[in-house]
Design a protein around this motif. Structure first.
Motif, PDB file in Angstrom:
ATOM      1  N   TRP A  40      -2.948 -42.128 -11.830  1.00  0.00           N
ATOM      2  CA  TRP A  40      -4.746 -42.441 -11.428  1.00  0.00           C
ATOM      3  C   TRP A  40      -4.923 -40.789 -12.012  1.00  0.00           C
ATOM      4  O   TRP A  40      -4.486 -39.827 -10.969  1.00  0.00           O
ATOM      5  N   PRO A  41      -6.722 -40.578 -12.839  1.00  0.00           N
ATOM      6  CA  PRO A  41      -6.710 -38.923 -12.733  1.00  0.00           C
ATOM      7  C   PRO A  41      -7.320 -38.883 -11.221  1.00  0.00           C
ATOM      8  O   PRO A  41      -8.250 -39.600 -10.973  1.00  0.00           O
ATOM      9  N   ILE A  42      -7.386 -37.451 -10.770  1.00  0.00           N
ATOM     10  CA  ILE A  42      -7.890 -37.622  -9.726  1.00  0.00           C
ATOM     11  C   ILE A  42      -7.594 -35.781  -9.546  1.00  0.00           C
ATOM     12  O   ILE A  42      -6.707 -35.468 -10.203  1.00  0.00           O
ATOM     13  N   GLY A  43      -9.387 -35.052  -9.689  1.00  0.00           N
ATOM     14  CA  GLY A  43      -8.905 -33.297  -9.659  1.00  0.00           C
ATOM     15  C   GLY A  43      -8.730 -32.941 -10.458  1.00  0.00           C
ATOM     16  O   GLY A  43      -7.907 -31.648 -10.650  1.00  0.00           O
ATOM     17  N   GLY A  44      -8.119 -33.352 -12.200  1.00  0.00           N
ATOM     18  CA  GLY A  44      -7.418 -32.723 -13.170  1.00  0.00           C
ATOM     19  C   GLY A  44      -5.820 -33.094 -12.791  1.00  0.00           C
ATOM     20  O   GLY A  44      -5.389 -32.024 -13.568  1.00  0.00           O
ATOM     21  N   PHE A  45      -5.761 -34.185 -11.824  1.00  0.00           N
ATOM     22  CA  PHE A  45      -3.771 -34.305 -12.313  1.00  0.00           C
ATOM     23  C   PHE A  45      -3.947 -35.359 -12.104  1.00  0.00           C
ATOM     24  O   PHE A  45      -5.591 -36.148 -12.098  1.00  0.00           O
ATOM     25  N   VAL A  46      -2.948 -35.837 -12.186  1.00  0.00           N
ATOM     26  CA  VAL A  46      -2.958 -37.290 -11.876  1.00  0.00           C
ATOM     27  C   VAL A  46      -1.642 -37.918 -11.399  1.00  0.00           C
ATOM     28  O   VAL A  46      -0.575 -37.404 -11.101  1.00  0.00           O
ATOM     29  N   ALA A  47      -2.341 -38.384 -10.116  1.00  0.00           N
ATOM     30  CA  ALA A  47      -1.309 -38.592  -9.530  1.00  0.00           C
ATOM     31  C   ALA A  47      -0.590 -40.114  -9.265  1.00  0.00           C
ATOM     32  O   ALA A  47      -1.129 -41.005  -9.897  1.00  0.00           O
ATOM     33  N   ASP A  48       0.421 -40.261  -9.260  1.00  0.00           N
ATOM     34  CA  ASP A  48       2.006 -41.325  -9.082  1.00  0.00           C
ATOM     35  C   ASP A  48       1.259 -42.426  -8.317  1.00  0.00           C
ATOM     36  O   ASP A  48       1.169 -43.126  -9.206  1.00  0.00           O
TER      37      ASP A  48
END
Length: 117
Positions: A40-48
Motif C-alpha cells: 500500500w502506497p504511503i508517503g512516497g513509500f510502499v508498505a508491505d
C-alpha cells in the motif's frame, strides 16, 4: 496512475513467500477484524502490509536488512511513515516462516496498543 501505485501493483505480483504466508493470515479481516492492505502506497513509500485504521505498517524483512545501508534506508522509511502517523513493525522473514503464531500475536498486540492509545 501514480508511480507509487504502479510500484505497489508490481510488488503485489512479486511478493516473497513470507509476505504471501502472512497475507493469508491478515487478509479478509482475518486478524480480529482488522483490515489490512498489502503493498500500500504511503508517503512516497510502499508498505508491505498496512492497517490504516490502527496506523500500523508491518514490514516483512529479508536477511539483507541487517546491512548498514539497509538499516539506514529502513530508518528513513520508518521516520517518513511515522510523519504520516504510522508505527512500523518489522518482522523478519524467518519469523514468519518459522513462528507464524508468534508473529500473529505480535501484530495483534501492536494493533491493540495502537487503537487503545
Amino acid at each position: 496512475m501514480s508511480q507509487s501505485t504502479e510500484r505497489a501493483r508490481a510488488l503485489r505480483r512479486q511478493q516473497t513467500a513470507a509476505e504471501a504466508r502472512l497475507w493469508r493470515v491478515l487478509r479478509g479481516r482475518g486478524l480480529n477484524g482488522f483490515k489490512f492492505r498489502r503493498q500500500w502506497p504511503i508517503g512516497g513509500f510502499v508498505a508491505d502490509l498496512a492497517c490504516i485504521e490502527a496506523g500500523l505498517v508491518v514490514e516483512v524483512d529479508e536477511a539483507t536488512h541487517g546491512r548498514p545501508s539497509e538499516l539506514r534506508r529502513d530508518a528513513e522509511r520508518s521516520d517518513a511513515l511515522a510523519r504520516c502517523g504510522f508505527e512500523v513493525l518489522r518482522i523478519p522473514n524467518a519469523d514468519v516462516m518459522g513462528n507464524l503464531e508468534g508473529v500473529r500475536e505480535t501484530i495483534l498486540a501492536a494493533l491493540e496498543r495502537r487503537v487503545h492509545v
